[in-house]
Design a protein around this motif. Structure first.
Motif, PDB file in Angstrom:
ATOM      1  N   VAL A  98     -39.854   3.481 -49.870  1.00  0.00           N
ATOM      2  CA  VAL A  98     -41.073   4.061 -50.438  1.00  0.00           C
ATOM      3  C   VAL A  98     -42.087   4.217 -49.299  1.00  0.00           C
ATOM      4  CG1 VAL A  98     -42.963   3.770 -52.074  1.00  0.00           C
ATOM      5  CG2 VAL A  98     -40.637   3.059 -52.704  1.00  0.00           C
ATOM      6  N   ALA A  99     -42.468   5.453 -49.025  1.00  0.00           N
ATOM      7  CA  ALA A  99     -43.343   5.761 -47.892  1.00  0.00           C
ATOM      8  C   ALA A  99     -44.787   5.397 -48.211  1.00  0.00           C
ATOM      9  CB  ALA A  99     -43.226   7.233 -47.516  1.00  0.00           C
ATOM     10  N   ASN A 100     -45.093   4.104 -48.137  1.00  0.00           N
ATOM     11  CA  ASN A 100     -46.445   3.593 -48.361  1.00  0.00           C
ATOM     12  C   ASN A 100     -46.772   2.666 -47.187  1.00  0.00           C
ATOM     13  OD1 ASN A 100     -48.895   2.633 -49.272  1.00  0.00           O
ATOM     14  ND2 ASN A 100     -48.030   1.382 -50.899  1.00  0.00           N
ATOM     15  N   GLY A 101     -47.354   3.238 -46.128  1.00  0.00           N
ATOM     16  CA  GLY A 101     -47.703   2.445 -44.959  1.00  0.00           C
ATOM     17  C   GLY A 101     -48.644   1.321 -45.348  1.00  0.00           C
ATOM     18  N   HIS A 102     -48.363   0.110 -44.847  1.00  0.00           N
ATOM     19  CA  HIS A 102     -49.155  -1.054 -45.229  1.00  0.00           C
ATOM     20  C   HIS A 102     -49.221  -2.080 -44.099  1.00  0.00           C
ATOM     21  CE1 HIS A 102     -44.948  -1.936 -46.147  1.00  0.00           C
ATOM     22  NE2 HIS A 102     -45.251  -3.169 -45.762  1.00  0.00           N
ATOM     23  N   CYS A 103     -50.281  -2.860 -44.126  1.00  0.00           N
ATOM     24  CA  CYS A 103     -50.440  -4.048 -43.290  1.00  0.00           C
ATOM     25  C   CYS A 103     -51.528  -4.883 -43.928  1.00  0.00           C
ATOM     26  CB  CYS A 103     -50.793  -3.697 -41.841  1.00  0.00           C
ATOM     27  SG  CYS A 103     -52.476  -3.079 -41.606  1.00  0.00           S
ATOM     28  N   ILE A 104     -51.697  -6.098 -43.440  1.00  0.00           N
ATOM     29  CA  ILE A 104     -52.813  -6.922 -43.901  1.00  0.00           C
ATOM     30  C   ILE A 104     -53.663  -7.311 -42.702  1.00  0.00           C
ATOM     31  CG2 ILE A 104     -51.778  -7.740 -46.040  1.00  0.00           C
ATOM     32  CD1 ILE A 104     -50.945 -10.273 -44.647  1.00  0.00           C
ATOM     33  N   VAL A 105     -54.964  -7.306 -42.910  1.00  0.00           N
ATOM     34  CA  VAL A 105     -55.910  -7.676 -41.863  1.00  0.00           C
ATOM     35  C   VAL A 105     -56.823  -8.774 -42.398  1.00  0.00           C
ATOM     36  CG1 VAL A 105     -55.847  -5.429 -40.706  1.00  0.00           C
ATOM     37  CG2 VAL A 105     -57.533  -5.847 -42.473  1.00  0.00           C
TER      38      VAL A 105
END
Length: 152
Positions: A98-105
């Protein structure tokens, strides 16, 4: 199941990202719990993110599922659709392909601790929508490329 001595596992602050993107990973380290237990089908990390740090560049996996659970502190989940604050007790997950770019900051003033779980597929491709990078892996060694296909 043998108990894992978490205190004896070294914190790993390294990243395989190529030089232009390595510095952005300062402020993050991981204790690789799954590796310490000899797990091969999925990975488990205890990730500490200092104020101002990030878990990774924003990305999505073609072949691997990912799951996070916030144990301590507060982080901001950055995805294609916007940002969501996650606090201790919150979780998020991403299905492979699933093309949902993610990260946590971590934009708070205190350290955050996040449990990361992900599948370990024999081959993988990771896309990074915000930067000129993609990763491909067959086996253990990731290889990083520009979006044009030129290797780093």
């Amino acid at each position: 199941m043998p108990k894992i001595d978490i205190k004896s596992i070294p914190a790993d602050a390294s990243t395989a990202y190529p030089a232009p993107f390595r510095a952005s990973m300062s402020g993050r380290d991981r204790k690789r719990l799954g590796n310490a237990a000899g797990l091969t089908q999925f990975g488990v990390n205890l990730c500490r993110i200092a104020p101002g740090g990030a878990s990774s560049q924003r990305h999505w996996h073609q072949n691997e599922d990912e799951f996070i659970y916030v144990l301590e502190g507060e982080v901001v989940l950055c995805e294609d659709g916007g940002e969501t604050v996650l606090k201790a007790g919150d979780a998020a997950a991403w299905k492979a392909g699933v093309a949902n770019g993610h990260c946590i900051v971590n934009r708070s003033g205190s350290e955050a601790v996040v449990l990361e779980v992900g599948s370990r597929h024999a081959s993988e491709r990771v896309d990074y929508p915000d930067i000129d990078m993609r990763m491909e892996r067959e086996g253990a060694s990731p290889k990083y490329f520009r979006k044009s296909g030129e290797p780093y």
